[in-house]
Design an enzyme around this catalytic site. Structure first.
Site, PDB file in Angstrom:
ATOM      1  N   GLU A 157     -10.501  -3.123   1.465  1.00 25.18           N
ATOM      2  CA  GLU A 157     -11.366  -2.800   0.290  1.00 25.18           C
ATOM      3  C   GLU A 157     -11.943  -4.059  -0.364  1.00 25.18           C
ATOM      4  O   GLU A 157     -13.057  -3.955  -0.905  1.00 25.18           O
ATOM      5  CB  GLU A 157     -10.556  -1.989  -0.733  1.00 25.18           C
ATOM      6  CG  GLU A 157     -10.160  -0.617  -0.242  1.00 25.18           C
ATOM      7  CD  GLU A 157      -9.036  -0.652   0.797  1.00 25.18           C
ATOM      8  OE1 GLU A 157      -8.199  -1.564   0.716  1.00 25.18           O
ATOM      9  OE2 GLU A 157      -9.024   0.218   1.674  1.00 25.18           O
TER      10      GLU A 157
ATOM     11  N   ASP B 279      -4.766   7.049   2.296  1.00 25.25           N
ATOM     12  CA  ASP B 279      -3.439   7.546   1.925  1.00 25.25           C
ATOM     13  C   ASP B 279      -3.480   8.874   1.182  1.00 25.25           C
ATOM     14  O   ASP B 279      -3.499   8.923  -0.045  1.00 25.25           O
ATOM     15  CB  ASP B 279      -2.724   6.495   1.079  1.00 25.25           C
ATOM     16  CG  ASP B 279      -2.468   5.220   1.867  1.00 25.25           C
ATOM     17  OD1 ASP B 279      -2.647   5.237   3.099  1.00 25.25           O
ATOM     18  OD2 ASP B 279      -2.093   4.213   1.241  1.00 25.25           O
TER      19      ASP B 279
ATOM     20  N   ASP C 112      -6.988  -1.888   8.088  1.00 28.16           N
ATOM     21  CA  ASP C 112      -6.441  -1.375   6.835  1.00 28.16           C
ATOM     22  C   ASP C 112      -6.708  -2.409   5.740  1.00 28.16           C
ATOM     23  O   ASP C 112      -7.093  -3.550   6.032  1.00 28.16           O
ATOM     24  CB  ASP C 112      -4.927  -1.160   7.037  1.00 28.16           C
ATOM     25  CG  ASP C 112      -4.279  -0.381   5.906  1.00 28.16           C
ATOM     26  OD1 ASP C 112      -4.993   0.269   5.119  1.00 28.16           O
ATOM     27  OD2 ASP C 112      -3.030  -0.413   5.819  1.00 28.16           O
TER      28      ASP C 112
HETATM   29  O1  MIG Z   1      -0.137   0.600   1.444  1.00 33.38           O
HETATM   30  O2  MIG Z   1       0.365  -0.543   6.775  1.00 33.38           O
HETATM   31  O3  MIG Z   1      -3.386   3.464   4.536  1.00 33.38           O
HETATM   32  O4  MIG Z   1      -1.970   4.092   6.827  1.00 33.38           O
HETATM   33  O5  MIG Z   1       0.555   2.935   7.134  1.00 33.38           O
HETATM   34  C1  MIG Z   1       0.458   0.461   2.667  1.00 33.38           C
HETATM   35  C2  MIG Z   1       1.061   0.344   5.974  1.00 33.38           C
HETATM   36  C3  MIG Z   1      -0.482  -0.200   3.653  1.00 33.38           C
HETATM   37  C4  MIG Z   1      -1.873   1.706   4.048  1.00 33.38           C
HETATM   38  C5  MIG Z   1      -2.477   2.561   5.099  1.00 33.38           C
HETATM   39  C6  MIG Z   1      -1.399   3.261   5.849  1.00 33.38           C
HETATM   40  C7  MIG Z   1      -0.475   2.270   6.475  1.00 33.38           C
HETATM   41  C8  MIG Z   1       0.117   1.368   5.391  1.00 33.38           C
HETATM   42  N1  MIG Z   1      -0.950   0.735   4.639  1.00 33.38           N
END
Ligand code: MIG
Length: 767
Positions: free
Chosen positions: A409, A480, A406
């Site tokens: 980016e 998201d 995650d």
């Molecule tokens: O902005 O780790 O897309 O799937 O649950 C929150 C917490 C950060 C973004 C991910 C989402 C995940 C969340 N993360």
């Protein structure tokens, strides 16, 4: 970028070196169908992170001069290079396929600067930046184009008239169809015209711009801030061949472990051992098949990567092992940023060894994420990838069976990462401006390589951010989304577009991530998600819980029905994944990929195919009692009613809450398993085959579903044939010791149970 007159062309093998008045360029004929156009503004040769092995297929080239240029011919193409480095491509029989636009760019000037600033004050999105770019490619619009692909973009399937930017962006706001950039950047698209089709891959990882006829209907436009002019055109007889061409250079997804095709249950977060165990128990108690549970960021000690919160998870290994006994794999999230904290070994090791990105003064660059002030690993450095991969290996040693990357980016909470942050780039330092879009890929490379060092199992690696070519390292999810109806609908085109961009192993969060889900929405989303390549229910911390049992019996029944259907379809899906590894063709396909010559399917974004034989037409709006379904040519069997419909027209189908209309193409074979609570719960000794029509053949793949043995030939490949009422099985490849003992045939609604011997000898399905 004015090249001026073409002065000379020297053909060496498959490469034509071009000299213009004001610069040089080259054309490479990569294969009889693939053309590369190159001018080295930055580096003298390709500088690609997507095509890691530059390949060429032996191709015979004939060249001739004509007034105003040179023509390079393969068996299939005639590529004309003219003054100004204009490139036009014709088919061997002389049809124009794609031409460079000859005029200048021109777009309507928007209102004056002061008015724009006023508009911005009210909150409108305005662009004050210069629209001109260092590299500009203009292709003449012939008028009949549809555009598909572009990776992770919302909106309709056909991108004609749309505008995009390729710059990986974390955007948790509802991502409507006008959003220009999302988490992933895949600068590849397919142009479909009345009598031809081709793909274009702009191999430039800087920020790039695509305008598909928005600023001016006479051309479409590709721009870049920096890097090289380096693009590939993939021609072919149909869309599939074009996509295969693209994947032959950028790679394909590896065959995943079979369990990865099951149902996954997630939440931000199941934040303690007891919550994990509770969720597992509930799924089994309710008979909801499920193969994977997720640990989101709360499993870590204060969001520090590679740690466990030992209060909430006192014995992680034991928990993971116990869940495994019940048939659950545990997947953990992995963020890139490392908390700045003295005494935290990951940070200290990274800081001591120079593993983090640096600011322009050579100091570690910090920003904020969950853990507070954090540093960012410099994955452009091999030693960092090795270090990271070894850390990840320790996670796998604890029993985890999947990694979800995650925030890569990379995300920042305290302003964007400046463009001059320095990446080591294995000793040739460069800037964030160049490397931004690659951060996800480089992290993916680290994690993929670390996986192989630590485990003999097939990787299950998911990413949020990436660039073209990531399919070699990781599959993905669309980030998201929200629990709103429009995003349910958008997910179809979004996942299909990913599939048309080489990244067919993807899915959207089922039920929606942000905002509150409702029972009806969850039911509809689960019956759609059952056909996503990646099927995961996931939701955000501040939102209503949305597991299948949260909204009463009716919704639970619907969810369970479709999750079970998913498990019945596993062998069919797995065969499609096997095909995807070899060709790049996606599992979930827009109708246009199967029926591109039918003009009526080109805009269809609310129905899709699962492989060549199944079509789903989900209900995508609230309260929908009926929907129109377009059936392409041929005859179709309504999967639920077992009635036949004639194709080439629309039918009206009722869509009660428990029904996602499904159709089986005539002359198909679809293999099915019995329902299991999880993959591997029972040994499958009998294969069910759904057979429609009068003549069908099908190739089926079978192996242990777990490791790399299939690469050494340890798999079976069966050929199933049905013709003149006779069904027959033959083994095309025999390398896996387990074979089916018997077959259950469902031939146009009639059932036959036959032994393996009968099937091999040929069995007559008498009425
Ligand atoms: O902005 O780790 O897309 O799937 O649950 C929150 C917490 C950060 C973004 C991910 C989402 C995940 C969340 N993360």
């Amino acid at each position: 970028m004015k090249f001026g007159k073409l002065k000379s062309c020297r053909l060496r093998g498959q490469i034509a070196a071009l000299e213009f008045e004001n610069g040089e360029g080259k054309i490479e004929l990569i294969s009889p169908w693939i053309v590369n156009v190159f001018c080295g503004f930055e580096t003298s040769n390709h500088h690609s992170y997507s095509i890691e092995e530059h390949r060429m297929w032996n191709t015979e080239i004939r060249a001739r001069e004509f007034d105003g240029g040179v023509e390079l011919c393969t068996d299939h193409l005639r590529v004309q290079v003219c003054d100004g480095f204009k490139v036009d491509v014709y088919s061997a029989d002389g049809r124009l396929l794609c031409a460079d636009y000859r005029g200048e760019r021109s777009y309507e000037p928007t209102v004056n600067h002061a008015d724009l600033i006023l508009a911005a004050q009210e909150g409108h999105e305005v662009s004050l930046v210069d629209k001109n770019h260092k590299i500009e490619i203009l292709k003449a619009m012939q008028g009949d184009e549809c555009f598909y692909g572009f990776g992770d973009k919302t909106g309709s399937l056909n991108k004609r008239g749309c505008e995009y930017e390729m710059w990986n962006t974390n955007n948790p706001a509802p991502q409507m169809e006008n959003v220009k950039s999302l988490y992933k950047s895949v600068p590849f698209f397919i142009t479909l015209r009345e009598d031809c089709v081709f793909g274009l891959f702009f191999d430039n990882h800087y920020k790039t711009y695509f305008d598909m006829g928005k600023e001016n209907a006479s051309y479409y436009y590709i721009g870049a801030d920096d890097g090289n002019l380096d693009y590939y055109m993939f021609f072919g007889e149909n869309m599939s061949q074009v996509l295969e061409g693209y994947c032959s250079l950028t790679g394909t997804h590896e065959l995943p472990p079979l369990w990865a095709l099951g149902y996954h249950q997630s939440r931000w977060s199941y934040e303690s051992e007891s919550r994990m165990r509770e969720t597992a128990a509930r799924l089994r108690m309710l008979g909801i098949p499920c193969d994977a549970l997720y640990l989101d960021i709360d499993f870590m000690e204060r969001f520090k990567v590679f740690t466990w919160d030992r209060e909430k998870f006192p014995q992680p290994e034991k928990m993971i092992a116990d869940l495994k006994k019940q048939g659950f794999k545990t997947v953990a999230i992995l963020d890139p940023a490392v908390k700045k904290e003295e005494g935290y070994p990951v940070y200290e090791e990274g800081a001591e060894n120079g593993y983090f990105l640096k600011d322009k003064n050579g100091e570690i660059y910090y920003n904020k994420v969950w853990a507070g002030v954090s540093a960012y690993p410099d994955f452009s450095k091999k030693s960092v990838r090795d270090w990271w991969g070894d850390r990840e290996g320790e996670m796998l040693d604890q029993g985890l069976e999947g990694i979800l990357m995650d925030m890569n980016e990379p995300s920042t909470f305290d302003g964007l990462m400046p463009l001059d942050v320095v990446f080591d780039n294995d000793g040739s330092p460069t800037s964030h401006k160049e490397m931004h879009n690659l951060y996800g890929n480089l992290m993916g490379k680290a994690v993929r390589e670390g996986w192989s060092r630590a485990s003999t199992k097939r990787p299950f690696i998911v990413t949020r951010a990436c660039f073209a070519g990531m399919q070699k390292y990781s599959m993905s999810w669309t980030g998201d989304n929200h629990s709103i109806w429009v995003m349910l609908r958008e997910s179809v085109a979004q996942i299909c577009s990913m599939g048309l961009s080489g990244m067919g192993f993807t899915g959207a969060d089922v039920g929606g991530y942000g905002s509150d889900c409702s029972g009806e929405l969850l039911a509809r989303w689960t019956q759609l998600g059952a056909f996503y390549p990646y099927f995961r229910n996931h939701s955000s911390r501040p939102t209503r819980f949305q597991e299948p049992w949260r909204f009463g019996e009716e919704v639970l029944d619907v969810c369970r029905k479709y999750i079970r259907l998913r498990y019945r379809l596993l062998p069919y899906l797995y065969d499609l994944f096997w095909q995807m590894e070899r060709t790049g063709l996606p599992v979930m396909r827009p109708l246009v990929l199967e029926y591109e010559r039918d003009p009526r399917v080109r805009e269809i974004s609310d129905q899709f195919m699962i492989g060549p034989s199944l079509m789903a037409a989900p209900a995508l709006a609230k309260g929908m009692e009926y929907r129109a379904v377009y059936l392409p040519e041929g005859r179709w069997m309504d999967y639920w009613k077992e009635t036949w419909e004639k194709g080439g027209e629309y039918v009206l189908r009722e869509t009660p809450l428990d029904c996602c209309p499904l159709y089986v193409r005539e002359n198909s074979i679809i293999p099915m398993y019995p329902v299991q609570n999880y993959v591997g719960e029972t040994e499958i000794r009998e294969l069910t085959l759904l057979i429609t029509g009068r003549e069908a053949s099908y190739i089926h793949f079978q192996d242990n579903g777990e490791d790399m043995a299939y690469r050494k030939g340890e798999y079976n490949e069966y050929l199933f044939e049905y013709r003149d009422r006779v069904f027959q099985v033959s083994l095309r490849h025999g390398g896996y010791e387990r074979v089916y003992d018997s077959y259950r045939l469902l031939v146009n609604g009639k059932e036959y149970k036959i032994s393996r011997r009968l099937a091999e000898a040929g069995f007559a399905c008498m009425p």
